[in-house]
Enzyme design. Structure first.
Site, PDB file in Angstrom:
ATOM      1  N   ARG A  39      -3.883   0.845   8.551  1.00 43.95           N
ATOM      2  CA  ARG A  39      -2.907   1.656   7.271  1.00 43.95           C
ATOM      3  C   ARG A  39      -2.885   0.655   6.895  1.00 43.95           C
ATOM      4  O   ARG A  39      -2.642  -0.577   6.798  1.00 43.95           O
ATOM      5  CB  ARG A  39      -2.001   2.513   7.958  1.00 43.95           C
ATOM      6  CG  ARG A  39      -2.425   3.537   8.814  1.00 43.95           C
ATOM      7  CD  ARG A  39      -0.896   4.121   9.543  1.00 43.95           C
ATOM      8  NE  ARG A  39      -0.537   3.527  10.294  1.00 43.95           N
ATOM      9  CZ  ARG A  39      -0.768   3.205  10.828  1.00 43.95           C
ATOM     10  NH1 ARG A  39      -1.712   2.987  12.028  1.00 43.95           N
ATOM     11  NH2 ARG A  39       0.151   1.773  12.066  1.00 43.95           N
ATOM     12  N   GLU A  72      -3.270  -8.392  11.451  1.00 42.56           N
ATOM     13  CA  GLU A  72      -1.877  -9.865  10.756  1.00 42.56           C
ATOM     14  C   GLU A  72      -3.129 -11.209  11.199  1.00 42.56           C
ATOM     15  O   GLU A  72      -3.630 -11.838  10.611  1.00 42.56           O
ATOM     16  CB  GLU A  72      -0.941 -10.165  11.337  1.00 42.56           C
ATOM     17  CG  GLU A  72      -0.156  -8.646  11.406  1.00 42.56           C
ATOM     18  CD  GLU A  72      -0.540  -7.871  12.081  1.00 42.56           C
ATOM     19  OE1 GLU A  72      -0.682  -7.429  13.167  1.00 42.56           O
ATOM     20  OE2 GLU A  72      -0.019  -6.865  11.653  1.00 42.56           O
ATOM     21  N   ASP A 110       7.828   1.336   3.608  1.00 40.70           N
ATOM     22  CA  ASP A 110       8.795   2.085   4.764  1.00 40.70           C
ATOM     23  C   ASP A 110       9.572   1.356   5.420  1.00 40.70           C
ATOM     24  O   ASP A 110      10.437   1.523   6.278  1.00 40.70           O
ATOM     25  CB  ASP A 110       8.172   3.358   5.961  1.00 40.70           C
ATOM     26  CG  ASP A 110       6.985   2.662   6.807  1.00 40.70           C
ATOM     27  OD1 ASP A 110       6.826   3.273   7.678  1.00 40.70           O
ATOM     28  OD2 ASP A 110       6.527   1.396   6.212  1.00 40.70           O
ATOM     29  N   ARG A 165      10.509   2.777  10.245  1.00 40.91           N
ATOM     30  CA  ARG A 165       9.457   4.530   9.633  1.00 40.91           C
ATOM     31  C   ARG A 165      10.075   5.694   9.381  1.00 40.91           C
ATOM     32  O   ARG A 165      11.711   5.937   9.920  1.00 40.91           O
ATOM     33  CB  ARG A 165       8.810   4.993  11.302  1.00 40.91           C
ATOM     34  CG  ARG A 165       7.718   3.541  11.598  1.00 40.91           C
ATOM     35  CD  ARG A 165       6.854   3.667  12.458  1.00 40.91           C
ATOM     36  NE  ARG A 165       6.481   4.595  12.435  1.00 40.91           N
ATOM     37  CZ  ARG A 165       4.982   5.748  11.690  1.00 40.91           C
ATOM     38  NH1 ARG A 165       4.240   4.294  10.947  1.00 40.91           N
ATOM     39  NH2 ARG A 165       4.908   6.531  11.763  1.00 40.91           N
ATOM     40  N   PRO A 183       1.278  -1.490  -0.186  1.00 37.34           N
ATOM     41  CA  PRO A 183      -0.366  -0.036  -0.190  1.00 37.34           C
ATOM     42  C   PRO A 183       0.955   1.233  -0.465  1.00 37.34           C
ATOM     43  O   PRO A 183       1.896   0.970   0.282  1.00 37.34           O
ATOM     44  CB  PRO A 183      -0.723  -0.443   1.637  1.00 37.34           C
ATOM     45  CG  PRO A 183      -0.111  -1.346   1.889  1.00 37.34           C
ATOM     46  CD  PRO A 183       0.821  -1.391   1.051  1.00 37.34           C
ATOM     47  N   THR A 184       0.633   2.144  -0.353  1.00 37.17           N
ATOM     48  CA  THR A 184       1.363   3.394  -0.107  1.00 37.17           C
ATOM     49  C   THR A 184       0.550   4.903  -0.705  1.00 37.17           C
ATOM     50  O   THR A 184      -0.631   4.551  -1.478  1.00 37.17           O
ATOM     51  CB  THR A 184       1.962   3.500  -2.225  1.00 37.17           C
ATOM     52  OG1 THR A 184       3.074   4.661  -1.380  1.00 37.17           O
ATOM     53  CG2 THR A 184       1.093   3.497  -3.215  1.00 37.17           C
ATOM     54  N   ASP A 210       5.011  -2.811   3.591  1.00 37.56           N
ATOM     55  CA  ASP A 210       4.939  -1.476   3.180  1.00 37.56           C
ATOM     56  C   ASP A 210       5.679  -0.857   2.750  1.00 37.56           C
ATOM     57  O   ASP A 210       7.562  -1.847   2.906  1.00 37.56           O
ATOM     58  CB  ASP A 210       3.595  -1.403   5.278  1.00 37.56           C
ATOM     59  CG  ASP A 210       3.190  -1.991   5.856  1.00 37.56           C
ATOM     60  OD1 ASP A 210       3.017  -2.236   6.626  1.00 37.56           O
ATOM     61  OD2 ASP A 210       2.206  -2.243   4.494  1.00 37.56           O
TER      62      ASP A 210
END
Ligand SMILES: O=c1ccn([C@@H]2O[C@H](COP(=O)(O)OP(=O)(O)O)[C@@H](O)[C@H]2O)c(=O)[nH]1
Ligand SMILES: O=c1ccn([C@@H]2O[C@H](COP(=O)(O)OP(=O)(O)O)[C@@H](O)[C@H]2O)c(=O)[nH]1
Ligand SMILES: [Mn+2]
Ligand SMILES: [Mn+2]
Lengths: 255, 255
Positions: free
Chosen positions: B81, B201, B116, B230, B7-8, B114
């Protein structure tokens, strides 16, 4: 050859930073990574990491003097970081080249790449043609979307920056590269750790080049090919709570 | 093939994150990157970025419902998120494979990465052999140096975590991969955005596998091959000060 000088120091995110940095560099042909640990001794983590990296590298170390180190709680701008380490990288490079008098071993470019920034592959191709000092925009630095030299008629005429634009070279470390020839021709040129905040880059460059001589890259400094990213300090509250109970993470596991 | 679902979303560091992530993935053979924008429309930045990346990719988008989006100032843990985006990745993958009934097109592994985090190259080799769900340690997550399944006799017996170890699967998104076969065999298995914090999860995995069936990787879960890094939000104070004077950074320059 692009000689990339990277200061690095022990903290929780160090291995992660070096890991993703090495993945960038593995894509760049003819790159020689000079990693300088801010440390009294070479650490096993960095030693083993470099051995397994697949990169051409030199592993150095020099500790920052205690009074010049940031303390816990100090704002990050309080003292300059990585100065002794970058200078040690320059010292090694100059010494190493003295033993190699051949013309072509004095070809190359020197770039100062901090271990938490983000570099596009295109950046390295842009810097290869550096004759003296080449420059380009840097994203997400100095409280700006980007800082950049401003180019007119193919020359740098001023600098787009939000802070003290009257500095000799109001640029970030990530925004320039120096030809190896120039580094070797000026054996005393190095970074001045006593320079006022924001003048670190100028302290090196003012002994090397004039603004007029700067070579603009990245489409006359209109493209951002490098970003001054910073990594969050990971929270350790749960770790500390578990450690009190003797149930902390196994210290033998390298993070 | 490793299908990586990422996802972004738009923010200042997005392009930098995607840049260094793509440099990781370029080293991994047979990787298909499924990038899902949290957005009503595909953005030019991501569209162009993917086109130039050199990777095999699929570009999707689905916006997070407004009430499920973090607001400025919300602590990052307040709402989950990337949920709709990961589910959209799963939906696309299932649909895409339906048009490809051949046996070997159902071989593969699905990993939720993810944008990051930091991934070692070794991680992708570890996950390739996943039969159902494979697991490994994740560094710098959950307020811990690392979280990890605990392995005895080649089986996961419990979890090293600092928070609610009684969750069905107390692991981070970065700490497991699912075989494509399992994903296709359970077409309704997806992430539950309404799940309590930390149970995201589990909401997927409880429909797919039991703890006993988990396949430990990374030397029986003793090595950290992925870190939950992060990135700091860049300060824009100087940019804002300049913009007030009409001297802000050229908005036509992509950061
Ligand atoms: O005590 C320190 C702090 C930083 N650094 C290194 O010096 C460079 C610049 O530090 P940093 O990225 O923290 O500076 P900033 O992002 O604030 O410009 C990085 O490569 C760090 O790894 C170091 O060697 N010792
Ligand atoms: O509004 C948002 C916030 C995050 N993300 C993405 O969802 C994933 C998880 O978000 P984040 O990394 O911020 O979560 P955390 O690091 O706190 O686990 C990342 O790939 C983000 O790019 C998203 O699509 N929309
Ligand atoms: Mn930095
Ligand atoms: Mn994250």
């Amino acid at each position: 050859t692009i000689f990339v000088i990277t200061p690095t120091y022990v903290r929780l995110v160090q291995k992660a930073e070096l890991t993703r940095l090495s993945q960038t560099f593995l894509h760049v042909p003819q790159l020689h990574w000079i990693v300088v640990e801010d440390s009294l001794h070479k650490t096993p983590l960095v030693t083993n990491f470099l051995m397994k990296s697949g990169l051409t590298y030199t592993h150095l170390h020099v500790p920052t003097a205690k009074e010049r180190k940031l303390q816990e709680g100090d704002p990050s701008w309080l003292k300059p970081r990585g100065v002794e380490q970058r200078n040690e990288g320059l010292r090694w490079l100059r010494e190493d080249r003295r033993t190699q008098p051949e013309e072509d071993s004095h070809q190359g470019v020197v770039y100062f790449a901090d271990d938490d920034n983000t570099y596009s592959l295109q950046l390295f191709e842009e810097m290869r043609s550096t004759q003296r000092v080449s420059v380009w925009p840097v994203g997400l630095v100095g409280g700006m979307k980007f800082e950049s030299p401003v180019v007119e008629g193919g020359k740098v005429v001023r600098f787009h920056t939000g802070w003290r634009p009257s500095r000799p070279f109001p640029m970030d470390m990530a925004g320039f590269a120096v030809s190896l020839k120039l580094v070797l021709a000026n054996p005393d040129a190095c970074f001045d750790g006593e320079a006022p905040m924001g003048f670190l880059e100028s302290s090196l460059l003012k002994g090397l080049v004039t603004i007029d001589e700067l070579e603009p890259k990245a489409d006359n400094c209109t493209k951002v090919l490098v970003w001054h990213t910073r990594t969050e300090k990971p929270k350790m509250k749960r770790e500390e709570a578990l450690q009190v109970q003797g149930l902390g993470s196994d210290p033998a596991v390298e993070i």
